[in-house]
Design a protein around this motif. Structure first.
Motif, PDB file in Angstrom:
ATOM      1  N   VAL A 155      53.440  40.797  32.409  1.00  0.00           N
ATOM      2  CA  VAL A 155      52.079  40.277  32.263  1.00  0.00           C
ATOM      3  C   VAL A 155      51.169  40.761  33.389  1.00  0.00           C
ATOM      4  O   VAL A 155      51.626  41.244  34.417  1.00  0.00           O
ATOM      5  CB  VAL A 155      52.092  38.730  32.247  1.00  0.00           C
ATOM      6  CG1 VAL A 155      52.884  38.203  31.056  1.00  0.00           C
ATOM      7  CG2 VAL A 155      52.653  38.170  33.558  1.00  0.00           C
ATOM      8  N   ASP A 156      49.847  40.631  33.153  1.00  0.00           N
ATOM      9  CA  ASP A 156      48.831  40.764  34.195  1.00  0.00           C
ATOM     10  C   ASP A 156      48.226  39.382  34.427  1.00  0.00           C
ATOM     11  O   ASP A 156      48.115  38.583  33.492  1.00  0.00           O
ATOM     12  CB  ASP A 156      47.716  41.724  33.775  1.00  0.00           C
ATOM     13  CG  ASP A 156      48.197  43.158  33.627  1.00  0.00           C
ATOM     14  OD1 ASP A 156      49.272  43.493  34.175  1.00  0.00           O
ATOM     15  OD2 ASP A 156      47.501  43.953  32.966  1.00  0.00           O
TER      16      ASP A 156
ATOM     17  N   ASN B  26      51.481  44.134  35.838  1.00  0.00           N
ATOM     18  CA  ASN B  26      52.840  44.558  35.505  1.00  0.00           C
ATOM     19  C   ASN B  26      53.901  43.751  36.248  1.00  0.00           C
ATOM     20  O   ASN B  26      54.848  44.301  36.809  1.00  0.00           O
ATOM     21  CB  ASN B  26      53.021  46.052  35.782  1.00  0.00           C
ATOM     22  CG  ASN B  26      52.215  46.906  34.851  1.00  0.00           C
ATOM     23  OD1 ASN B  26      52.151  46.660  33.642  1.00  0.00           O
ATOM     24  ND2 ASN B  26      51.565  47.923  35.393  1.00  0.00           N
ATOM     25  N   PHE B  27      53.723  42.434  36.245  1.00  0.00           N
ATOM     26  CA  PHE B  27      54.671  41.527  36.894  1.00  0.00           C
ATOM     27  C   PHE B  27      55.886  41.392  35.998  1.00  0.00           C
ATOM     28  O   PHE B  27      55.820  40.859  34.897  1.00  0.00           O
ATOM     29  CB  PHE B  27      53.990  40.180  37.125  1.00  0.00           C
ATOM     30  CG  PHE B  27      54.740  39.260  38.055  1.00  0.00           C
ATOM     31  CD1 PHE B  27      55.171  39.695  39.293  1.00  0.00           C
ATOM     32  CD2 PHE B  27      54.983  37.949  37.679  1.00  0.00           C
ATOM     33  CE1 PHE B  27      55.850  38.847  40.151  1.00  0.00           C
ATOM     34  CE2 PHE B  27      55.650  37.086  38.534  1.00  0.00           C
ATOM     35  CZ  PHE B  27      56.091  37.536  39.771  1.00  0.00           C
TER      36      PHE B  27
ATOM     37  N   ALA C 225      48.333  40.076  28.281  1.00  0.00           N
ATOM     38  CA  ALA C 225      49.372  41.088  28.131  1.00  0.00           C
ATOM     39  C   ALA C 225      49.099  42.211  29.123  1.00  0.00           C
ATOM     40  O   ALA C 225      47.948  42.521  29.449  1.00  0.00           O
ATOM     41  CB  ALA C 225      49.380  41.632  26.709  1.00  0.00           C
ATOM     42  N   ALA C 226      50.154  42.816  29.649  1.00  0.00           N
ATOM     43  CA  ALA C 226      49.994  43.889  30.629  1.00  0.00           C
ATOM     44  C   ALA C 226      49.083  44.980  30.072  1.00  0.00           C
ATOM     45  O   ALA C 226      49.284  45.463  28.957  1.00  0.00           O
ATOM     46  CB  ALA C 226      51.355  44.469  30.993  1.00  0.00           C
TER      47      ALA C 226
ATOM     48  N   ALA D 223      45.882  44.665  29.259  1.00  0.00           N
ATOM     49  CA  ALA D 223      44.811  44.185  28.378  1.00  0.00           C
ATOM     50  C   ALA D 223      43.478  44.072  29.096  1.00  0.00           C
ATOM     51  O   ALA D 223      42.427  44.079  28.459  1.00  0.00           O
ATOM     52  CB  ALA D 223      45.193  42.841  27.767  1.00  0.00           C
ATOM     53  N   GLY D 224      43.480  43.949  30.409  1.00  0.00           N
ATOM     54  CA  GLY D 224      42.236  43.842  31.166  1.00  0.00           C
ATOM     55  C   GLY D 224      41.737  42.414  31.263  1.00  0.00           C
ATOM     56  O   GLY D 224      42.165  41.515  30.521  1.00  0.00           O
ATOM     57  N   ALA D 225      40.771  42.210  32.172  1.00  0.00           N
ATOM     58  CA  ALA D 225      40.260  40.863  32.429  1.00  0.00           C
ATOM     59  C   ALA D 225      39.590  40.248  31.213  1.00  0.00           C
ATOM     60  O   ALA D 225      39.578  39.023  31.052  1.00  0.00           O
ATOM     61  CB  ALA D 225      39.274  40.898  33.605  1.00  0.00           C
ATOM     62  N   SER D 226      39.019  41.087  30.350  1.00  0.00           N
ATOM     63  CA  SER D 226      38.352  40.565  29.165  1.00  0.00           C
ATOM     64  C   SER D 226      39.286  40.475  27.957  1.00  0.00           C
ATOM     65  O   SER D 226      38.865  40.082  26.870  1.00  0.00           O
ATOM     66  CB  SER D 226      37.146  41.451  28.805  1.00  0.00           C
ATOM     67  OG  SER D 226      37.576  42.780  28.525  1.00  0.00           O
ATOM     68  N   GLY D 227      40.546  40.835  28.164  1.00  0.00           N
ATOM     69  CA  GLY D 227      41.501  40.780  27.071  1.00  0.00           C
ATOM     70  C   GLY D 227      41.814  39.354  26.647  1.00  0.00           C
ATOM     71  O   GLY D 227      41.512  38.388  27.359  1.00  0.00           O
ATOM     72  N   LYS D 228      42.398  39.217  25.477  1.00  0.00           N
ATOM     73  CA  LYS D 228      42.748  37.900  24.967  1.00  0.00           C
ATOM     74  C   LYS D 228      43.745  37.218  25.882  1.00  0.00           C
ATOM     75  O   LYS D 228      44.744  37.798  26.285  1.00  0.00           O
ATOM     76  CB  LYS D 228      43.335  38.032  23.558  1.00  0.00           C
ATOM     77  CG  LYS D 228      43.709  36.694  22.934  1.00  0.00           C
ATOM     78  CD  LYS D 228      44.288  36.882  21.543  1.00  0.00           C
ATOM     79  CE  LYS D 228      44.677  35.552  20.924  1.00  0.00           C
ATOM     80  NZ  LYS D 228      45.258  35.735  19.564  1.00  0.00           N
ATOM     81  N   ALA D 229      43.444  35.977  26.226  1.00  0.00           N
ATOM     82  CA  ALA D 229      44.320  35.228  27.114  1.00  0.00           C
ATOM     83  C   ALA D 229      45.581  34.795  26.382  1.00  0.00           C
ATOM     84  O   ALA D 229      45.523  34.211  25.300  1.00  0.00           O
ATOM     85  CB  ALA D 229      43.604  34.008  27.668  1.00  0.00           C
TER      86      ALA D 229
END
Length: 270
Positions: free
Chosen positions: A43-44, A55-56, A78-79, A81-87
């Motif tokens: 995850v990020d 990438n934990f 998801a790794a 996906a970025g800060a605006s990606g779906k939580a």
């Protein structure tokens, strides 16, 4: 692939790297380590909109960091996906008090569902010539016995409880068996227990998926002044010494952890 419902707390590990994400009025620091013990979930992590961890990966134990006390809004995606990606999960208003030494473990419960357990790490002084051994059951597995040299010393340990004891500084050959049996689930492994330390062993993974593993954390700086207690030539003491202290861990420590690491239940974003 299973993802921790509350793995957002891993964000605490790198909070000092994102000054803009930190509370403005942190009164004191907490010592926080994070163990990622959920197989198959990379995850990020974001805190207050700032990237803290990318990438934990499962099996990673962060170095202990001094985290300013305060309140954090956390988000896991998801790794990549970025800060605006779906939580995958969000947790707002996570409060971290100062002065605590805590390890937060994202792991599977006994039935295989992801959960988070904060443990208070015992940093009290250790008698001369001694070491503290702590064992934590964080695996999707039934009750287990922990053996030293083939002798059960911590019996019927269940997820997510812990047990601890004092031993002579030295090396212990340890393994984990199903409670009341001699069927080895993990190990054996040689543990080097240094004088004045707390060596913490985590059993994690899934018995069903045949991926049970051990993670080891060592906390130092607990030496006491010599008081006539021999070091025993570096040899670990037997089960009688461990057995006298085995009841120290368990639910009581987890209750204390709940006081030291106050958190709000995370609600998945759909």
């Amino acid at each position: 692939m299973k993802t921790p419902r509350i793995a957002a707390v891993v964000a605490l590990s790198l909070a000092p790297l994102a000054a803009a994400a930190l509370p403005a009025h942190a009164a004191s620091d907490a010592t926080v380590s994070i163990l990622h013990a959920v197989p198959g979930a990379t995850v990020d992590v974001y805190a207050n909109g700032k990237a803290l961890l990318t990438n934990f990966k499962p099996g990673t134990l962060t170095d202990p960091l001094m985290l300013p006390a305060g309140t954090y809004d956390l988000k896991v995606t998801a790794a990549g996906a970025g800060a605006s990606g779906k939580a995958i999960i969000q947790a707002n208003g996570v409060q971290v008090p100062g002065g605590a030494n805590v390890t937060v473990v994202a792991h599977l419960d006994a039935s295989g569902k992801p959960e988070l357990t904060p443990y208070v790490n015992d940093t009290s002084m250790v008698p001369a010539g001694k070491a503290r051994l702590t064992v934590r059951h964080d695996a999707a597995a039934p009750a287990v016995d922990v053996r030293a040299g083939g002798t059960p010393v911590f019996k019927n340990l269940t997820n997510p409880n812990q047990a601890m004891g004092l031993v002579g500084a030295g090396t212990v050959k340890a393994d984990v068996v199903l409670a009341g049996t001699s069927k080895v689930a993990i190990g054996p492994a040689d543990l080097t227990l240094k004088e004045g330390t707390n060596t913490i062993v985590y059993a994690w993974g899934s018995a069903k998926d045949n991926n049970l593993k051990l993670a080891v954390q060592t906390i130092g700086g607990m030496h006491s002044a010599p008081g006539g207690i021999p070091a025993g030539g570096g040899q670990a003491q037997g089960s009688s010494d461990l057995g006298r202290y085995a009841a120290v861990g368990g639910a009581g420590a987890l209750a204390a952890a709940a006081v030291l690491v106050t958190r709000r239940r995370a609600v998945p974003t759909r």
